[in-house]
Write an enzyme that holds these catalytic residues in place. Structure first.
Site, mmCIF file in Angstrom:
data_model
loop_
_atom_site.group_PDB
_atom_site.id
_atom_site.type_symbol
_atom_site.label_atom_id
_atom_site.label_comp_id
_atom_site.label_asym_id
_atom_site.label_seq_id
_atom_site.Cartn_x
_atom_site.Cartn_y
_atom_site.Cartn_z
ATOM 1 N N GLU A 41 1.055 -1.064 0.189
ATOM 2 C CA GLU A 41 -0.200 0.441 -0.217
ATOM 3 C C GLU A 41 0.460 1.216 0.244
ATOM 4 O O GLU A 41 0.812 2.156 0.129
ATOM 5 C CB GLU A 41 -0.747 0.241 1.602
ATOM 6 C CG GLU A 41 -2.103 0.655 1.371
ATOM 7 C CD GLU A 41 -2.366 1.721 0.750
ATOM 8 O OE1 GLU A 41 -2.928 0.244 -0.064
ATOM 9 O OE2 GLU A 41 -3.362 2.779 0.721
ATOM 10 N N TYR A 42 1.857 1.181 0.769
ATOM 11 C CA TYR A 42 2.809 2.588 1.256
ATOM 12 C C TYR A 42 3.428 2.457 -0.828
ATOM 13 O O TYR A 42 3.753 3.994 -0.949
ATOM 14 C CB TYR A 42 4.162 2.008 2.014
ATOM 15 C CG TYR A 42 4.843 2.175 1.865
ATOM 16 C CD1 TYR A 42 5.183 4.066 3.088
ATOM 17 C CD2 TYR A 42 6.400 3.014 1.025
ATOM 18 C CE1 TYR A 42 5.670 4.921 3.287
ATOM 19 C CE2 TYR A 42 6.970 3.778 1.244
ATOM 20 C CZ TYR A 42 6.903 5.010 2.347
ATOM 21 O OH TYR A 42 7.826 6.309 2.093
ATOM 22 N N ASP A 43 4.238 1.431 -0.815
ATOM 23 C CA ASP A 43 4.812 1.142 -2.582
ATOM 24 C C ASP A 43 3.108 2.955 -3.676
ATOM 25 O O ASP A 43 3.811 2.774 -4.167
ATOM 26 C CB ASP A 43 4.545 0.402 -2.286
ATOM 27 C CG ASP A 43 6.157 -0.630 -1.786
ATOM 28 O OD1 ASP A 43 6.695 0.672 -1.001
ATOM 29 O OD2 ASP A 43 6.179 -1.854 -2.074
ATOM 30 N N GLU A 120 21.354 -9.768 -5.136
ATOM 31 C CA GLU A 120 21.275 -10.057 -3.536
ATOM 32 C C GLU A 120 20.142 -10.821 -3.870
ATOM 33 O O GLU A 120 18.729 -9.784 -3.838
ATOM 34 C CB GLU A 120 22.367 -8.531 -2.915
ATOM 35 C CG GLU A 120 23.468 -8.187 -3.763
ATOM 36 C CD GLU A 120 23.579 -7.069 -3.179
ATOM 37 O OE1 GLU A 120 23.093 -6.482 -1.229
ATOM 38 O OE2 GLU A 120 24.595 -6.493 -3.734
ATOM 39 N N LYS A 122 16.617 -9.570 -0.933
ATOM 40 C CA LYS A 122 16.854 -8.337 -0.579
ATOM 41 C C LYS A 122 16.155 -8.452 0.790
ATOM 42 O O LYS A 122 15.001 -9.333 1.331
ATOM 43 C CB LYS A 122 15.510 -7.420 -1.201
ATOM 44 C CG LYS A 122 15.000 -5.823 -0.893
ATOM 45 C CD LYS A 122 14.329 -5.012 -0.884
ATOM 46 C CE LYS A 122 14.291 -3.806 -0.763
ATOM 47 N NZ LYS A 122 13.840 -3.782 0.546
ATOM 48 N N ASP A 124 14.757 -8.421 4.806
ATOM 49 C CA ASP A 124 13.571 -7.400 5.208
ATOM 50 C C ASP A 124 13.770 -6.817 6.452
ATOM 51 O O ASP A 124 13.503 -7.533 7.346
ATOM 52 C CB ASP A 124 12.343 -7.677 5.454
ATOM 53 C CG ASP A 124 11.593 -7.289 5.777
ATOM 54 O OD1 ASP A 124 11.396 -6.214 5.766
ATOM 55 O OD2 ASP A 124 10.162 -7.764 6.200
ATOM 56 N N TYR A 233 23.825 -8.901 7.676
ATOM 57 C CA TYR A 233 24.296 -8.743 6.616
ATOM 58 C C TYR A 233 25.199 -7.906 5.840
ATOM 59 O O TYR A 233 24.104 -7.004 5.443
ATOM 60 C CB TYR A 233 23.544 -9.428 5.789
ATOM 61 C CG TYR A 233 23.890 -11.395 5.249
ATOM 62 C CD1 TYR A 233 24.923 -12.035 6.007
ATOM 63 C CD2 TYR A 233 22.538 -11.610 4.829
ATOM 64 C CE1 TYR A 233 24.565 -13.237 6.090
ATOM 65 C CE2 TYR A 233 22.137 -13.374 5.023
ATOM 66 C CZ TYR A 233 23.642 -13.675 5.911
ATOM 67 O OH TYR A 233 22.919 -15.065 5.868
ATOM 68 N N LYS A 311 22.154 -5.029 -8.372
ATOM 69 C CA LYS A 311 22.833 -3.566 -8.884
ATOM 70 C C LYS A 311 24.011 -3.684 -9.868
ATOM 71 O O LYS A 311 24.879 -5.083 -10.765
ATOM 72 C CB LYS A 311 23.566 -3.639 -7.776
ATOM 73 C CG LYS A 311 23.156 -3.151 -6.165
ATOM 74 C CD LYS A 311 24.432 -3.254 -5.434
ATOM 75 C CE LYS A 311 22.889 -3.569 -4.053
ATOM 76 N NZ LYS A 311 24.004 -3.109 -2.399
ATOM 77 N N LYS A 335 11.011 -6.082 -6.659
ATOM 78 C CA LYS A 335 10.287 -7.029 -5.321
ATOM 79 C C LYS A 335 9.441 -8.352 -5.650
ATOM 80 O O LYS A 335 9.404 -8.596 -6.986
ATOM 81 C CB LYS A 335 9.713 -6.013 -4.965
ATOM 82 C CG LYS A 335 10.495 -4.813 -4.279
ATOM 83 C CD LYS A 335 10.500 -4.534 -2.791
ATOM 84 C CE LYS A 335 9.298 -4.055 -1.804
ATOM 85 N NZ LYS A 335 8.975 -2.856 -0.920
ATOM 86 N N CYS A 429 -27.402 -23.238 15.886
ATOM 87 C CA CYS A 429 -26.447 -23.441 14.314
ATOM 88 C C CYS A 429 -26.943 -22.760 13.255
ATOM 89 O O CYS A 429 -27.897 -22.685 12.991
ATOM 90 C CB CYS A 429 -26.471 -24.924 14.550
ATOM 91 S SG CYS A 429 -25.748 -25.501 13.307
ATOM 92 N N CYS A 432 -28.480 -25.463 10.952
ATOM 93 C CA CYS A 432 -29.680 -26.537 11.879
ATOM 94 C C CYS A 432 -30.439 -25.961 12.818
ATOM 95 O O CYS A 432 -31.765 -27.226 12.993
ATOM 96 C CB CYS A 432 -29.242 -28.308 12.013
ATOM 97 S SG CYS A 432 -28.738 -28.160 13.728
ATOM 98 N N CYS A 447 -22.030 -26.703 17.441
ATOM 99 C CA CYS A 447 -23.337 -27.265 17.049
ATOM 100 C C CYS A 447 -23.691 -28.207 18.144
ATOM 101 O O CYS A 447 -22.149 -29.025 17.391
ATOM 102 C CB CYS A 447 -23.792 -26.959 15.870
ATOM 103 S SG CYS A 447 -24.990 -28.470 15.288
ATOM 104 N N CYS A 453 -27.266 -32.950 12.025
ATOM 105 C CA CYS A 453 -27.126 -31.017 11.747
ATOM 106 C C CYS A 453 -26.405 -31.838 10.313
ATOM 107 O O CYS A 453 -25.293 -32.635 10.177
ATOM 108 C CB CYS A 453 -26.024 -30.738 12.394
ATOM 109 S SG CYS A 453 -25.495 -28.609 11.875
HETATM 110 N N1 5U1 Z 1 20.933 -6.648 -0.490
HETATM 111 C C1 5U1 Z 1 21.053 -5.247 -0.376
HETATM 112 N N2 5U1 Z 1 19.918 -4.092 0.219
HETATM 113 N N3 5U1 Z 1 20.215 -3.275 -0.385
HETATM 114 C C2 5U1 Z 1 19.684 -1.910 0.472
HETATM 115 N N4 5U1 Z 1 21.552 -4.392 -1.128
HETATM 116 C C3 5U1 Z 1 21.290 -2.393 -0.928
HETATM 117 N N5 5U1 Z 1 21.251 -1.908 -1.005
HETATM 118 C C4 5U1 Z 1 21.218 -0.619 -0.675
HETATM 119 C C5 5U1 Z 1 19.863 -0.972 0.059
HETATM 120 C C6 5U1 Z 1 19.663 0.439 0.677
HETATM 121 O O1 5U1 Z 1 21.467 0.478 -1.685
HETATM 122 C C7 5U1 Z 1 22.785 0.719 -1.960
HETATM 123 C C8 5U1 Z 1 22.399 0.135 -2.870
HETATM 124 C C9 5U1 Z 1 22.610 2.080 -2.152
#
Ligand code: 5U1
Length: 691
Positions: A41-43, A120, A122, A124, A233, A311, A335, A429, A432, A447, A453
């Site tokens: 929704e935000y997107d 890579e 993404k 959360d 990471y 990238k 996404k 119910c 029935c 029930c 039933c």
């Molecule tokens: N895996 C990954 N997530 N992420 C988020 N790479 C990556 N790169 C980001 C962001 C915001 O930013 C650079 C491309 C600047």
């Protein structure tokens, strides 16, 4: 007709509404760690804003949310000015959008070579920047608004996989200053555990692992952060250079590789974790396969992801492409289809299940989520409705992840209209009209009419013919419903009375399918005891329990006769299940169905067991007179469970006669034939010997 100035007015109003809404969602997401609407929704709102600004650039203001990254830093933490801005990512959501992005890259780069892509997952989580000076972690900051973040060094130090000191592995040296950027995230298992604990304590749970990670990092007490099992990471670099030359930022250049992927490997060699799923792709055409591969792995990964990040790998090309306001032109988030969406609860209906459970089901405005269109979601029971605080007419966040059934995650209370209605549970119910009741300690309303039933009847027959029970090919749910509605069947036993003509008069049933169904029914008559027991649909007697019962008691008669205590000696059978079984066989309508089926169906009477488990195999017993310590049927079941045959009459083949009080002619006959006569005490001792 609207004139030019009135439509401009309307446009300005629309933009101002979008600004206000997105700013509010930003605050909830970045500052409070409590989003009220799904990312999708935000997107959508953000795209609407960007599209409007593209078609009417005169209305693009400096304070537009499209020009800003994330939210304001929290006042509770000291602030850190990022030496190089921490950027965000633009998104694409489809193959076409990805290809349009590639086209823009090609147009800007004008290269004859393929553009190498670093791909890579993404994650959360929460973006952070880690600053190492002379190899020591001196500062960690959140992204904040992209130029100023929060100083969360103390909390970051508690994350086990983030080194406090860099290692110079395989001759890799590091510059005086190196800022490593990446994602702090909470693994799925830790997230689920945290939310379970919160639920138990009656505290608010986190909407997703991202909020849980953010909430954990923003703790003023780092001992709490330490307990949250966060991970990290790395995905890129910030400032890299010498302490004395920070302004130029150039002296780190000797360290830096010309490929983003190689830089990630360098960061890894310094001791920081890099996501093992990162891949170097020779050209943008390979991205679709990578995307699909990661999407397939998504459920199995130990951390939550919501797409891929792609990238341009070559740093010189990255520099040529440069940046726009909030994101680099050389990277994009591709996404996955949203697993959470916003929709409306149009109504709540009540369904009656096989065991009589009355389940509220939300009828939703159809919504595409997690790859399918969803129009219903179960609400489980009253407790769940109260937990959600749901009313009819509410806007809700609906989630469908993987193969998991769709669920209402939360209510967007801000969007509730004045006409929202309370959900009222039925007093009788809904099918029935019989009485409904809630058993003590149970959240479920049921029930009380059992097989009287119609809804329960239909579900019982569907269960009986389901794949794991008697697997009756061609007998789908819709056909069962029709047959019951037409009063052609009332119980599973009635299925075997159906004729080809009965079946072929049903909707979408021709002569051939009727013939096939009759054949399938015939075929299903030969079954196993375990399947027979499972097919009866006794509450909480699943496939495994049914098999355990069959293996323990060997015969239907023995299971029917088993006492509450005897049942509990079966593996996996506790008090609740034992009670359900005893109660099931107490009901006369169940007994009538069981005995009708027993006359129609066959299964091996005694399941083969090895000799040790069948010490009384081939031994023929007759029981007579009154047994005081156990019922006759219980004694019979116990003997059968040891492999004995229990017969009704004495003959020369009888091995033992068990004579209780007031034994009559059978005792005399046994004595005449020289059959061994056992007292009830003898029998008890015999059973004890083998139990
Ligand atoms: N895996 C990954 N997530 N992420 C988020 N790479 C990556 N790169 C980001 C962001 C915001 O930013 C650079 C491309 C600047």
């Amino acid at each position: 007709m609207p004139n030019a100035s009135s439509s401009l007015n309307a446009l300005q109003k629309q933009l101002s509404k979008l600004h206000q809404q997105i700013n509010q969602y930003n605050h909830q997401y970045y500052v409070l760690d409590q989003p009220s609407v799904p990312d999708a929704e935000y997107d959508r709102l953000m795209r609407e804003l960007i599209n409007l600004e593209q078609t009417h650039p005169q209305f693009k203001t400096l304070d537009s949310p499209s020009q800003k990254v994330g939210g304001q830093p929290l006042k509770a933490f000291t602030q850190v000015a990022h030496q190089l801005p921490m950027l965000s990512l633009d998104n694409v959501f489809s193959r076409d959008e990805w290809q349009a992005f590639v086209k823009r890259l090609q147009d800007r780069l004008v290269t004859e070579h393929d553009i190498v892509i670093c791909a890579e997952p993404k994650l959360d989580g929460l973006a952070v920047s880690l600053r190492y000076e002379q190899g020591i972690l001196v500062q960690a900051a959140t992204r904040g608004d992209g130029s100023t973040g929060e100083n969360i060094t103390t909390n970051i130090r508690t994350i086990k996989c983030i080194p406090l000191k860099l290692i110079g592995e395989n001759g890799v040296d590091y510059p005086d200053v190196i800022e490593v950027r990446g994602e702090v995230f909470m693994p799925k298992t830790s997230f689920n555990k945290l939310n379970e604990q919160a639920k138990k304590k009656g505290e608010k749970s986190f909407a997703n692992p991202r909020n849980a990670a953010a909430g954990s990092l923003r703790q003023l007490d780092s001992k709490i952060t330490a307990k949250r099992n966060l991970a990290f990471y790395a995905y890129g670099l910030g400032y890299v250079g010498d302490l004395s030359e920070e302004d130029s930022g150039l002296s780190g250049q000797h360290f830096l590789k010309a490929s983003h992927y190689q830089r990630l490997c360098q960061i890894k060699a310094l001791g920081l974790p890099m996501c093992p799923e990162v891949r170097l792709l020779e050209n943008p055409q390979q991205v679709e396969a990578f995307y699909q591969d990661i999407l397939n792995k998504r459920e199995a990964l130990s951390y939550e992801i919501d797409g891929t990040v792609l990238k341009v790998d070559n740093i010189a090309q990255q520099e040529k492409l440069g940046f726009v306001a909030r994101a680099p032109r050389w990277a994009i988030a591709y996404k996955f289809p949203a697993q959470e969406e916003l929709t409306l609860v149009e109504d709540v209906e009540f369904q009656v299940g096989r065991t009589g459970a009355i389940t509220p089901v939300a009828r939703l405005k159809p919504i595409f989520v997690g790859g399918v269109t969803v129009s219903n979601a179960t609400l489980h029971n009253q407790d769940e409705i109260e937990r959600l605080g749901l009313k009819i007419g509410d806007s809700v966040v609906i989630r469908r992840a993987g193969d998991v059934i769709p669920q209402i995650v939360s209510v967007v209370v801000d969007k509730r209209g004045d006409d929202a209605k309370d959900i009222v549970f039925p007093k009788t119910c809904p099918v029935c009209n019989s009485k409904v009741a809630k058993a003590e300690g149970e959240a479920v309303l049921r029930c009380t009419a059992g097989l009287f039933c119609q809804a329960q009847r239909k579900e019982a027959i569907k269960h009986f013919s389901s794949r794991k029970a008697h697997d009756i090919d061609g007998l789908g749910d819709k056909l069962v419903e029709q047959l019951v509605d037409e009063n052609l069947i009332n119980t599973p036993a009635d299925l075997f009375k159906l004729t080809e003509i009965d079946i072929s008069t049903m909707e979408r049933m021709g002569k051939k399918s009727a013939k096939n169904l009759i054949a399938a029914l015939e075929h299903s008559k030969k079954t196993t005891l375990a399947k027979f027991i499972y097919g009866l649909g006794i509450r909480e007697v699943g496939e495994a329990t049914a098999a355990n019962l069959a293996n323990h008691f060997f015969t239907l008669t023995a299971i029917q006769a088993a006492s509450f205590d005897a049942l509990q000696t079966v593996s996996d059978v506790g008090e609740v299940v034992a009670k359900n079984i005893v109660n099931f066989f107490k009901e006369s309508h169940n007994l009538a169905v069981v005995s009708a089926l027993d006359a129609i169906m066959t299964w091996p009477d005694i399941i083969e067991k090895n000799a040790d488990e069948q010490p009384l195999a081939e031994q023929i017993f007759v029981l007579t007179g009154t047994l005081n310590q156990m019922g006759r049927s219980e004694a019979k079941a116990a003997l059968q469970s040891l492999g004995a045959k229990v017969s009704g009459s004495v003959s020369a083949k009888t091995h033992f006669l068990v004579a209780g009080d007031k034994s009559g002619s059978k005792l005399t006959k046994a004595q005449d034939l020289g059959v061994t006569v056992l007292t009830e005490d003898d029998l008890v001792a015999l059973l004890a010997k083998y139990s």
